[in-house]
Write a protein that holds these residues in place. Structure first.
Motif, PDB file in Angstrom:
ATOM      1  N   LEU A   1      -9.530  64.929  -6.691  1.00 40.14           N
ATOM      2  CA  LEU A   1      -9.974  63.711  -7.394  1.00 40.14           C
ATOM      3  C   LEU A   1      -8.835  63.470  -8.194  1.00 40.14           C
ATOM      4  CD1 LEU A   1     -13.475  65.320  -8.944  1.00 40.14           C
ATOM      5  CD2 LEU A   1     -13.211  63.215  -7.468  1.00 40.14           C
ATOM      6  N   ASP A   2      -7.832  64.081  -8.637  1.00 38.49           N
ATOM      7  CA  ASP A   2      -6.674  63.610  -9.351  1.00 38.49           C
ATOM      8  C   ASP A   2      -5.805  62.743  -8.466  1.00 38.49           C
ATOM      9  OD1 ASP A   2      -7.546  65.162 -11.629  1.00 38.49           O
ATOM     10  OD2 ASP A   2      -6.167  66.982 -11.284  1.00 38.49           O
ATOM     11  N   ARG A   3      -5.652  63.107  -7.161  1.00 37.52           N
ATOM     12  CA  ARG A   3      -4.922  62.302  -6.428  1.00 37.52           C
ATOM     13  C   ARG A   3      -5.588  60.942  -6.125  1.00 37.52           C
ATOM     14  NH1 ARG A   3      -0.876  64.032  -3.236  1.00 37.52           N
ATOM     15  NH2 ARG A   3      -1.409  62.594  -1.474  1.00 37.52           N
ATOM     16  N   MET A   4      -6.951  60.876  -6.085  1.00 39.86           N
ATOM     17  CA  MET A   4      -7.711  59.932  -5.851  1.00 39.86           C
ATOM     18  C   MET A   4      -7.330  58.836  -7.061  1.00 39.86           C
ATOM     19  SD  MET A   4      -9.364  57.986  -3.559  1.00 39.86           S
ATOM     20  CE  MET A   4     -10.269  59.292  -2.596  1.00 39.86           C
ATOM     21  N   ILE A   5      -7.650  59.459  -8.403  1.00 43.22           N
ATOM     22  CA  ILE A   5      -7.369  58.595  -9.551  1.00 43.22           C
ATOM     23  C   ILE A   5      -5.780  58.302  -9.481  1.00 43.22           C
ATOM     24  CG2 ILE A   5      -6.946  58.719 -11.957  1.00 43.22           C
ATOM     25  CD1 ILE A   5      -9.293  60.988 -11.796  1.00 43.22           C
ATOM     26  N   ASP A   6      -4.768  58.818  -9.316  1.00 46.73           N
ATOM     27  CA  ASP A   6      -3.455  58.517  -9.303  1.00 46.73           C
ATOM     28  C   ASP A   6      -3.332  57.415  -8.228  1.00 46.73           C
ATOM     29  OD1 ASP A   6      -0.672  58.520  -9.740  1.00 46.73           O
ATOM     30  OD2 ASP A   6      -0.471  60.576  -8.836  1.00 46.73           O
ATOM     31  N   ALA A   7      -3.983  57.425  -7.045  1.00 47.33           N
ATOM     32  CA  ALA A   7      -3.580  56.578  -6.160  1.00 47.33           C
ATOM     33  C   ALA A   7      -4.307  55.206  -6.432  1.00 47.33           C
ATOM     34  CB  ALA A   7      -4.448  56.945  -4.739  1.00 47.33           C
ATOM     35  N   HIS A   8      -5.303  55.286  -7.090  1.00 47.08           N
ATOM     36  CA  HIS A   8      -5.922  53.894  -7.497  1.00 47.08           C
ATOM     37  C   HIS A   8      -5.022  53.180  -8.766  1.00 47.08           C
ATOM     38  CE1 HIS A   8      -9.870  53.357  -5.679  1.00 47.08           C
ATOM     39  NE2 HIS A   8      -9.949  54.666  -5.497  1.00 47.08           N
ATOM     40  N   GLU A   9      -4.539  54.158  -9.283  1.00 45.16           N
ATOM     41  CA  GLU A   9      -3.553  53.659 -10.569  1.00 45.16           C
ATOM     42  C   GLU A   9      -2.289  53.263 -10.055  1.00 45.16           C
ATOM     43  OE1 GLU A   9      -4.110  56.686 -13.451  1.00 45.16           O
ATOM     44  OE2 GLU A   9      -6.016  55.866 -14.380  1.00 45.16           O
ATOM     45  N   ASN A  10      -1.692  53.906  -9.065  1.00 42.52           N
ATOM     46  CA  ASN A  10      -0.207  53.668  -8.811  1.00 42.52           C
ATOM     47  C   ASN A  10      -0.045  53.392  -7.421  1.00 42.52           C
ATOM     48  OD1 ASN A  10       0.812  54.692 -11.453  1.00 42.52           O
ATOM     49  ND2 ASN A  10      -0.564  56.737 -10.913  1.00 42.52           N
ATOM     50  N   GLY A  11      -1.032  53.592  -6.686  1.00 44.31           N
ATOM     51  CA  GLY A  11      -0.725  53.221  -4.989  1.00 44.31           C
ATOM     52  C   GLY A  11      -0.149  54.309  -4.301  1.00 44.31           C
ATOM     53  N   LEU A  12       0.906  54.156  -4.057  1.00 48.09           N
ATOM     54  CA  LEU A  12       2.093  55.465  -3.385  1.00 48.09           C
ATOM     55  C   LEU A  12       1.986  56.601  -4.088  1.00 48.09           C
ATOM     56  CD1 LEU A  12       4.651  53.017  -1.629  1.00 48.09           C
ATOM     57  CD2 LEU A  12       2.621  54.028  -0.582  1.00 48.09           C
ATOM     58  N   LEU A  13       1.746  57.624  -3.679  1.00 52.69           N
ATOM     59  CA  LEU A  13       1.870  58.896  -4.304  1.00 52.69           C
ATOM     60  C   LEU A  13       3.119  59.500  -3.712  1.00 52.69           C
ATOM     61  CD1 LEU A  13      -1.918  60.349  -4.324  1.00 52.69           C
ATOM     62  CD2 LEU A  13      -0.778  58.852  -5.986  1.00 52.69           C
ATOM     63  N   LEU A  14       4.264  58.845  -3.964  1.00 49.70           N
ATOM     64  CA  LEU A  14       5.459  59.269  -3.588  1.00 49.70           C
ATOM     65  C   LEU A  14       6.486  59.037  -4.578  1.00 49.70           C
ATOM     66  CD1 LEU A  14       5.522  57.625  -0.086  1.00 49.70           C
ATOM     67  CD2 LEU A  14       4.984  60.030  -0.407  1.00 49.70           C
ATOM     68  N   THR A  15       7.605  59.687  -4.794  1.00 47.65           N
ATOM     69  CA  THR A  15       8.517  59.814  -5.660  1.00 47.65           C
ATOM     70  C   THR A  15       9.282  58.391  -5.304  1.00 47.65           C
ATOM     71  OG1 THR A  15      10.244  60.883  -4.501  1.00 47.65           O
ATOM     72  CG2 THR A  15       8.696  62.074  -6.130  1.00 47.65           C
TER      73      THR A  15
END
Length: 270
Positions: free
Chosen positions: A111-125
């Protein structure tokens, strides 16, 4: 968890009184009575259930075992079977609880990753993005895309894919995009013209590659090709591969759209 009542009336407590004292529903007490798990020892002249202090002691144990997750059949065995391995049953329950906690922790992380993805798109540095997508890549582009498209179905689809995608999977996406770019440039060099099978194959391949981000309809592809040509950033990327490539790509997309009954001049993002 209910507490043991003190000074229980010698005539017993009613179902409602027991329910209030132990924090269980009247319906649960009736069910436990019906299945023989916890039957009241007394009845009034009118047939109403009355629970004695001994009944309440059993009910209290049932509540305790139920709250730690034991099923009613297991509770019955623990209470009624003198040979039952109570510590063993509790250890087995502890193992199940630990497994459930681990599953919930994985769910929470997802869920944390999903929230992060919706807010930021790419989950990469930023460093990972540069390594995957090349020195031309600007990490701020995803933030700009969210600002522009964050309320669209396409952004939500992109976020869901991003949340479950590993850096290695993004590497495969980047390689497929680079392979497509090379194929487009080589086709233009070879003189492939709009409307030919070779051009149509490349248009279809573009839609398949782009599906790594979100599904792309033919009408949406027309709009995207126009943006490739008109947007300075996109145009610079394609024209760096081959001068005029952005315009050539737009032309082969338009021709393919017409072949499928779509007027490029009136195509909308849908």
């Amino acid at each position: 968890m209910g507490s043991m009542p003190e000074g229980t009336d010698a005539e017993g407590l009613t179902v409602g009184q027991v329910s209030a004292r132990l924090g269980v529903t009247v319906r649960a007490l009736h069910h436990w009575d019906e299945i023989g798990l916890a039957r009241p020892s007394l009845r009034t002249a009118a047939g109403y259930r009355l629970y004695t202090a001994r009944d309440l002691e059993r009910l209290h144990r049932i509540v305790v075992y139920r709250e730690i997750g034991l099923g009613l059949d297991r509770i019955r065995a623990v209470l009624d079977d003198s040979t039952a391995d109570v510590p063993g049953a509790l250890r087995a329950q502890r193992t199940q609880v630990a497994e459930r906690i681990a599953r919930l922790q994985r769910l929470s992380a997802g869920l944390d990753r999903m929230i992060d993805a919706h807010e930021n798109g790419l989950l990469l540095t930023a460093e990972q993005q540069a390594a995957l997508f090349g020195p031309e890549w600007n990490p701020d582009w995803t933030a700009q895309a969210r600002k522009e498209y964050g309320d669209t179905a396409q952004w939500r689809q992109f976020a869901e894919r991003s949340a479950s995608r590993t850096p290695e999977e993004w590497q495969a996406v980047a390689e497929s995009v680079a392979d497509l770019d090379r194929a487009l440039a080589e086709a233009m060099d070879a003189g492939v013209t709009p409307g030919t099978p070779e051009a149509s194959h490349l248009v279809e391949r573009h839609r398949e590659v782009f599906a790594s981000y979100f599904p792309l309809t033919r009408q949406m592809q027309v709009c995207l090709a126009r943006r490739y040509e008109a947007d300075p950033g996109f145009a610079a990327h394609y024209d760096a591969l081959r001068p005029g490539l952005a315009t050539w790509f737009r032309r082969i997309v338009d021709a393919d759209a017409r072949a499928h009954g779509i007027d490029p001049d009136t195509a909308t993002w849908e």
